[in-house]
Scaffold this active site. Structure first.
Site, mmCIF file in Angstrom:
data_model
loop_
_atom_site.group_PDB
_atom_site.id
_atom_site.type_symbol
_atom_site.label_atom_id
_atom_site.label_comp_id
_atom_site.label_asym_id
_atom_site.label_seq_id
_atom_site.Cartn_x
_atom_site.Cartn_y
_atom_site.Cartn_z
ATOM 1 N N THR A 13 0.905 -1.237 -0.062
ATOM 2 C CA THR A 13 -0.126 -0.159 0.100
ATOM 3 C C THR A 13 0.633 1.077 -0.021
ATOM 4 O OG1 THR A 13 -1.784 -1.236 1.157
ATOM 5 C CG2 THR A 13 -1.715 1.363 1.257
ATOM 6 N N GLY A 134 2.042 8.857 10.400
ATOM 7 C CA GLY A 134 1.723 8.826 8.998
ATOM 8 C C GLY A 134 2.246 10.126 8.212
ATOM 9 N N ILE A 136 1.535 13.233 9.185
ATOM 10 C CA ILE A 136 1.917 14.463 10.172
ATOM 11 C C ILE A 136 3.448 14.543 10.417
ATOM 12 C CG2 ILE A 136 1.637 15.403 12.407
ATOM 13 C CD1 ILE A 136 -0.805 13.332 12.732
ATOM 14 N N GLU A 190 -6.586 -4.455 11.223
ATOM 15 C CA GLU A 190 -6.321 -5.639 10.686
ATOM 16 C C GLU A 190 -6.858 -6.829 11.324
ATOM 17 O OE1 GLU A 190 -3.923 -5.869 8.199
ATOM 18 O OE2 GLU A 190 -3.375 -3.658 8.401
ATOM 19 N N ASP A 201 1.038 -0.953 18.438
ATOM 20 C CA ASP A 201 1.441 -0.160 17.623
ATOM 21 C C ASP A 201 1.623 1.239 18.012
ATOM 22 O OD1 ASP A 201 1.338 0.631 14.581
ATOM 23 O OD2 ASP A 201 -0.206 1.889 15.568
ATOM 24 N N LYS A 205 5.369 3.680 18.080
ATOM 25 C CA LYS A 205 5.407 4.825 17.912
ATOM 26 C C LYS A 205 5.950 5.926 19.047
ATOM 27 C CE LYS A 205 2.038 4.241 14.383
ATOM 28 N NZ LYS A 205 0.334 4.282 14.032
ATOM 29 N N GLY A 302 -2.246 5.493 5.864
ATOM 30 C CA GLY A 302 -2.947 5.269 4.493
ATOM 31 C C GLY A 302 -1.934 5.195 3.377
#
Length: 433
Positions: A13, A134, A136, A190, A201, A205, A302
Site C-alpha cells: 500500500t 503517517g 503528520i 487488521e 502499535d 511510535k 494510509g
C-alpha cells in the site's frame, strides 16, 4: 537538475503510494529542490498484482538484495515491514553507504540503537518520518522547528483504528466488539487487530518519539502499555457525563530528569484540543520549554498520507547525499546520550477515573474510602448511579494525584471487599496542567 535514483523494497500500500506521489508531483519536487527523484528499481515477492500505477519495463524484481547492491541506485526505501528481513536489508544498505528511508516503527522500536549506530559507522543516514503519525510531520518538527526546545511533554493519539472505534462508541453508544468488526470490514483494523487495540502499535511510535525528544534509544519495556480491548460503552458514557472523552494516549513526560512513558486509555477534558480529534485521524500535542503548547494533526496512516511522509524523507536524504552530508540530524538526535533515566511505572503520579460496583447498603462506601485513605489517595468527586435491581449500584470516582503503586494496591483491596461485586475499572485522567 540533478537526479537521485531510488530503490524501493516492498510494493504494498505505502510503496504504491510513494510511486504514485512521485509520478504525480515529481516535476514540482524538481522545481522546488533542483533534484529529480527517479524510481529505478522496486523489489517485492509479488510483482504481478496491479497496484494502480504504471511502471517501465524492468523496474520490478523479486530480488531485494540486487536492488541494494545496484551501484546506480543512490538510496533505499524500506517498506517491507516486520523486524527480521527488514532489519537485514536496512543494515546491508547502510553498510554500502546508502541512506535508508523507512516507515517501519516496529523495526526502530526494537532495533533502533543498532541501526542508528550503523548509520554513524558508515557515515550515512536513516530517515523515518513515516514511522510515526503517517502524514503528520511530527518528527521533522521536533528536529527542525523545535530544535531549540527542551521537550517537557508529548501526548499523542497515534493509532487511527483505536480513535475510530472510540469515536463511534461515543457517537452511537454501540459496544466495542461491534465497532471493531465494522473497522475491520472498512480496512481500518487488521485481522487479527491485536497490535492496534492492545496498544502495541501506539507504543512502537511512542518510543520513537521519546527517543528523539530525549536523545537516546528508548526500549519497549520502558513503556507500560494498555490498549482499549473490551472497553465498555458505559465507561464512554460516564466520561461524557463528567465532561471528558476517552482517548488511547501515548504519554511522554520529562519528570524532573526522568522520562515517564506510557500508553493507556485516558480521560481528557472535552475542551482540550486533543479531545476534538475524531475518527481515524491522529494528533500529537507537544509542550516545549520555549515554544509552549503546539499540536500537529492529520492522517496517521494510509497509502497517500504515509507515502507523502516517505517522499519528504526521500527528498531530504537526496539533498543530504548530494551535498555531502554524512550523518544527518535524524540520527544524531537519537544518540545524544548513552542512557536515560526512567520514572518507574510504580512511581508515576496521575489522577484516575475509577468505576466500582458496590452493594447498596450502609457502610459500603465507607469501606472504600478507608482503603483510599490508607493509600494516600484523595477524592475529587463521587457520583453514585441508580441502584440496580440486583441490589448493587455503580459508583464513579475521580481522584486527585497519587502514585500508580498506591492505585494498584487499593484496587486489589477494594476488589476483595464483600460489598464489591466486580473488578474495579480504572483509567488515567489527564488535565494537561
Amino acid at each position: 537538475m540533478k537526479e537521485i535514483r531510488i530503490g524501493i523494497l516492498g510494493f504494498g500500500t505505502v510503496g504504491a503510494g510513494v510511486v504514485e506521489g512521485i509520478q504525480k508531483n515529481g516535476g514540482l519536487m524538481s522545481e522546488r529542490t533542483g533534484i529529480t527523484p527517479v524510481i529505478s528499481r522496486i523489489a517485492d515477492l509479488d510483482i504481478k498484482t496491479d497496484r494502480g500505477v504504471t511502471l517501465p519495463e524492468g523496474v520490478l524484481t523479486t530480488d531485494a538484495l540486487s536492488v541494494i547492491a545496484d551501484p546506480d541506485i543512490d538510496l533505499i526505501v524500506e517498506l517491507v515491514g516486520g523486524t527480521t528481513v527488514a532489519k537485514t536489508f536496512t543494515l546491508e544498505a547502510l553498510k554500502q553507504g546508502k541512506p535508508v528511508i523507512t516507515a517501519n516503527k516496529a523495526l526502530l522500536a526494537d532495533h533502533g540503537e543498532e541501526i542508528y549506530k550503523a548509520a554513524c559507522e558508515y557515515q550515512t543516514g536513516i530517515y523515518y518520518e513515516a514511522a510515526v503519525g503517517g502524514g503528520i510531520p511530527i518528527l521533522r518538527s521536533q528536529r527542525a522547528g523545535l530544535i531549540g526546545n527542551r521537550i517537557e511533554s508529548i501526548y499523542g493519539i497515534l493509532n487511527g483504528t483505536c480513535n475510530y472505534i472510540l469515536t463511534r462508541m461515543e457517537r452511537e453508544g454501540l459496544p466495542f466488539e461491534q465497532i471493531l468488526a465494522d473497522a475491520q470490514a472498512l480496512g481500518y483494523a487488521e485481522t487479527p487487530p491485536d497490535l492496534d487495540i492492545d496498544g502495541v502499535d501506539t507504543a512502537h511510535k511512542a518510543v520513537v518519539l521519546a527517543s528523539m525528544a530525549y536523545g537516546a534509544p528508548v526500549p519497549m519495556d520502558a513503556c507500560p502499555t494498555r490498549g482499549i480491548r473490551g472497553l465498555a460503552a458505559s465507561e464512554i458514557a460516564n466520561a461524557d457525563e463528567l465532561g471528558y472523552r476517552i482517548k488511547l494516549l501515548a504519554i511522554i513526560k520529562d519528570n524532573e530528569g526522568e522520562v515517564e512513558l506510557s500508553v493507556e486509555p485516558t480521560l481528557v477534558p472535552k475542551e482540550h484540543m486533543i479531545a476534538s480529534v475524531s475518527d481515524s485521524f491522529n494528533a500529537v500535542f507537544v509542550k516545549g520549554d520555549i515554544v509552549d503548547d503546539t499540536m500537529y494533526y492529520g492522517r496517521g496512516a494510509g497509502r497517500m498520507p504515509t507515502g507523502s511522509a516517505v517522499i519528504g524523507d526521500i527528498m531530504e536524504a537526496a539533498a543530504n547525499k548530494l551535498n555531502g552530508v554524512g550523518v544527518p540530524v535524524s540520527v544524531t538526535m537519537m544518540l545524544q546520550r548513552d542512557t536515560l533515566k526512567y520514572c518507574s511505572a510504580e512511581n508515576s503520579t496521575k489522577r484516575c477515573y475509577v468505576r466500582l460496583c458496590l452493594e447498596d447498603k450502609p457502610g459500603a462506601m465507607a469501606q472504600v474510602m478507608t482503603i483510599f485513605g490508607k493509600h494516600n489517595i484523595s477524592i475529587a468527586s463521587v457520583v453514585q448511579k441508580e441502584r440496580h435491581e440486583t441490589g448493587y449500584a455503580q459508583v464513579v470516582i475521580l481522584t486527585q494525584d497519587a502514585k500508580e503503586s498506591e492505585f494498584a494496591a487499593s484496587m486489589g483491596e477494594i476488589a476483595a471487599l464483600d460489598v464489591s461485586c466486580c473488578e474495579p475499572v480504572r483509567m488515567r485522567l489527564e488535565d494537561f496542567e
